[in-house]
Enzyme design. Structure first.
Site, PDB file in Angstrom:
ATOM      1  N   LYS A 227       0.849  -1.200   0.000  1.00 56.99           N
ATOM      2  CA  LYS A 227       0.000   0.000   0.000  1.00 56.99           C
ATOM      3  C   LYS A 227       0.875   1.236   0.000  1.00 56.99           C
ATOM      4  O   LYS A 227       1.732   1.411   0.860  1.00 56.99           O
ATOM      5  CB  LYS A 227      -0.929   0.039   1.215  1.00 56.99           C
ATOM      6  CG  LYS A 227      -2.023   1.123   1.072  1.00 56.99           C
ATOM      7  CD  LYS A 227      -2.657   1.515   2.376  1.00 56.99           C
ATOM      8  CE  LYS A 227      -1.931   2.624   3.081  1.00 56.99           C
ATOM      9  NZ  LYS A 227      -1.989   3.947   2.375  1.00 56.99           N
ATOM     10  N   GLU A 303       9.430   0.580  11.197  1.00 54.07           N
ATOM     11  CA  GLU A 303      10.439   1.642  11.172  1.00 54.07           C
ATOM     12  C   GLU A 303       9.679   2.934  11.405  1.00 54.07           C
ATOM     13  O   GLU A 303       8.929   3.400  10.545  1.00 54.07           O
ATOM     14  CB  GLU A 303      11.185   1.642   9.834  1.00 54.07           C
ATOM     15  CG  GLU A 303      12.492   2.404   9.882  1.00 54.07           C
ATOM     16  CD  GLU A 303      12.341   3.849   9.458  1.00 54.07           C
ATOM     17  OE1 GLU A 303      12.281   4.706  10.372  1.00 54.07           O
ATOM     18  OE2 GLU A 303      12.273   4.130   8.260  1.00 54.07           O
ATOM     19  N   CYS A 337      12.735  10.750   9.197  1.00 53.25           N
ATOM     20  CA  CYS A 337      12.522  10.143  10.508  1.00 53.25           C
ATOM     21  C   CYS A 337      13.759  10.225  11.388  1.00 53.25           C
ATOM     22  O   CYS A 337      13.652  10.272  12.615  1.00 53.25           O
ATOM     23  CB  CYS A 337      12.072   8.697  10.356  1.00 53.25           C
ATOM     24  SG  CYS A 337      13.228   7.679   9.397  1.00 53.25           S
ATOM     25  N   GLU A 434       8.297  14.869  17.389  1.00 50.10           N
ATOM     26  CA  GLU A 434       8.807  14.795  16.024  1.00 50.10           C
ATOM     27  C   GLU A 434       8.042  15.807  15.168  1.00 50.10           C
ATOM     28  O   GLU A 434       6.872  15.606  14.839  1.00 50.10           O
ATOM     29  CB  GLU A 434       8.646  13.387  15.464  1.00 50.10           C
ATOM     30  CG  GLU A 434       9.286  13.203  14.105  1.00 50.10           C
ATOM     31  CD  GLU A 434       9.155  11.773  13.589  1.00 50.10           C
ATOM     32  OE1 GLU A 434      10.111  11.294  12.961  1.00 50.10           O
ATOM     33  OE2 GLU A 434       8.102  11.157  13.810  1.00 50.10           O
TER      34      GLU A 434
END
Length: 536
Positions: A227, A303, A337, A434
């Site tokens: 996806k 991850e 990230c 983040e």
């Protein structure tokens, strides 16, 4: 070579001319700065992307097909917010169709029964085709994502190709073991493909994340339902077409574009999917893991997010440290990230570092990512754009010092000024969360024990940077930091052979390198008796 290309963007950026003009005022705190950014680069006439969009349907069982519902959704150009194309909107029914195709291809098809050498040859043919279409793929990636074209074409696409050649090399080197037993038995340990794998990739590095997941899964003989992120579906569909040109059998790789709550949730919870791999936010990773466990307890690799420390020691060359810290944070519009989003600087060099970091941010070129020399394009979409601006307001309201930036550039698209905060404290949201944007938070520390404690005081553990001339300092920090990757006097060095993943809530498992193969293999012990063996 590919890993060095990403790092070389640091040195090349030093020669790029500034897109900003400024008039410096003395009071930058609480949004009262009077310096001015030129918005010319962001509002100039945009370059027409040199690529056509040919693939907007789902890929199921080797064919491009409409969604079962007939629905489509728009994908946008982040430079303008305008629609690029309408793409098939897959949902649970389409996931079912794709999983059925993948299951049949695994249980009955030639892929897992093909010799590993032949699988390797198909992967190599695909890599050659991707390399041939380098510029076209880079243009499509930039158009749909907003990243600089030079970054996509000269760094990311070469590494994409390298990753598939790397995994092609592994395909015929995956083997089991023969182990001795305490008695007259012959024991084989087989490494078998795990089966139908579900993969969900993010929008910040669409092609790179495609390679990280698809490469090892195919090398091990699995079939895939992937996806795409709803923001960036276009390049995955393009390269899937190239895979079939390379000879990949139908049903081995299936691509479903759609939304997380529908297509993503259906894939993670599907009872006939044997394994799920996800890259994205930590909060969404929790949902994926829960859905996997509540369905058929399929194994999961994750991850996830990060809040990586970048530690500048007192012996550092400040000019080099400033440039590297700038790259560590602002690369890919800060949408990374492992971005070095907590810049810890020793108190003895803090003031100098702040002034030079501010000056570097003000020189950063922001504008149409198709234009040569542009370092920063737009954020991905209006939601991420608004999120970044909210965090900037939070930093101002928390009494961090806004050194530069703090707002948008232009009135069209999702361009954010390169922003630098000083006097950041550990309890501020800009130091904890983040942000995923071009916002550099610079913190002060006194000694190694303090910075180790503070750097580790986070729920994340993805990566870290260390900048020092002292090998003893480097060794102390690399062993003390609870993260999956530590870059010493470098940052964002990615290579096909280097494993990547995190500690704590930054994920489960590793991607790339030999360790990624373990995600896509089952281990089976086969024991048979020996009658009167000549030896044991």
């Amino acid at each position: 070579m590919a890993a060095r290309r990403i790092s070389s963007l640091i040195s090349r950026s030093l020669s790029v001319s500034s897109a900003f003009s400024l008039s410096l005022g003395k009071n930058f705190n609480r949004g009262k700065s009077i310096h001015r950014f030129s918005t010319a680069a962001a509002v100039e006439e945009l370059i027409t992307p040199p690529v056509q969009i040919n693939y907007t349907q789902l890929l199921i069982n080797g064919q491009f097909v409409d969604a079962a519902s007939g629905k489509t959704f728009p994908t946008f150009d982040p430079r303008t917010g305008e629609v690029i194309a309408n793409v098939a909107e897959g949902d649970a029914e389409d996931i079912n169709r794709a999983v059925s195709a993948a299951r049949k291809a695994f249980d009955e098809g030639p892929w897992p029964r093909m010799s590993p050498y032949e699988r390797s040859r198909i992967l190599l043919r695909f890599a050659d085709l991707a390399e041939k279409h380098n510029d076209e793929l880079a243009a499509l990636e930039t158009w749909n994502n907003g990243k600089p074209y030079e970054q996509a074409a000269k760094a990311e696409l070469p590494l994409f190709v390298r990753l598939f050649r790397y995994y092609a090399g592994w395909a015929d080197k995956i083997h089991g073991l023969t182990v001795p037993a305490d008695g007259p038995h012959h024991v084989q340990i087989l490494h078998e493909p795990i089966g139908v794998t579900g993969q969900i990739i993010p929008w910040n590095f669409p092609l790179m994340m495609f390679a990280w997941k698809v490469g090892p899964a195919l090398a091990c003989g699995n079939t895939i339902v992937l996806k795409t992120a709803e923001q960036t579906p276009l390049t995955a569909l393009f390269v899937a077409k190239l895979f079939h040109e390379a000879g990949l059998p139908p049903g081995v790789l299936n691509i479903v574009s759609g939304y997380g709550p529908t297509a993503g949730a259906a894939l993670a919870s599907h009872m006939d999917v044997d394994k799920i791999a996800f890259t994205g936010s930590t909060d969404t990773g929790k949902i994926v893991q829960e859905l996997a466990s509540k369905s058929n307890l399929k194994p999961v690799t994750l991850e996830l997010g990060g809040k990586s420390p970048f530690i500048v020691c007192e012996d550092a060359d400040i000019d080099q440290a400033v440039e590297l810290a700038h790259f560590a944070l602002f690369f890919n519009q800060g949408q990374c990230c492992c971005a070095g989003s907590r810049t810890f600087v020793h108190e003895s060099v803090y003031d100098e570092f702040i002034e030079k970091s501010k000056a570097r941010a003000l020189r950063r070129t922001v504008g149409d990512p198709f234009k040569k020399g542009i370092e920063q394009g737009p954020q991905i979409d209006p939601e991420q754009f608004a999120k970044v601006l909210r965090y900037i307001r939070s930093g101002i309201e928390s009494n961090a010092t806004l050194e530069c930036g703090g707002g948008r550039i232009g009135s069209k698209g999702y361009f954010v000024q390169p922003t630098v905060f000083s006097n950041v404290q550990d309890d501020m949201l800009i130091a904890k969360d983040e942000i995923f944007g071009p916002v550099q938070s610079i913190l002060k520390y006194k000694d190694l024990d303090e910075v180790i404690r503070r750097a580790n005081s986070t729920r994340y553990g993805l990566a870290a940077g260390v900048f020092t001339k002292n090998i003893n300092t480097a060794n102390t920090l690399t062993r003390a930091l609870r993260v999956g990757t530590v870059w010493v006097n470098c940052f964002d060095v990615f290579d096909a052979a280097i494993p990547f993943g995190g500690y704590k809530m930054s994920g489960v498992g590793r991607e790339k390198g030999i360790y990624s193969l373990n995600n896509y293999l089952q281990v089976k012990a086969v024991i048979t008796p020996l009658t009167n063996p000549a030896w044991l």
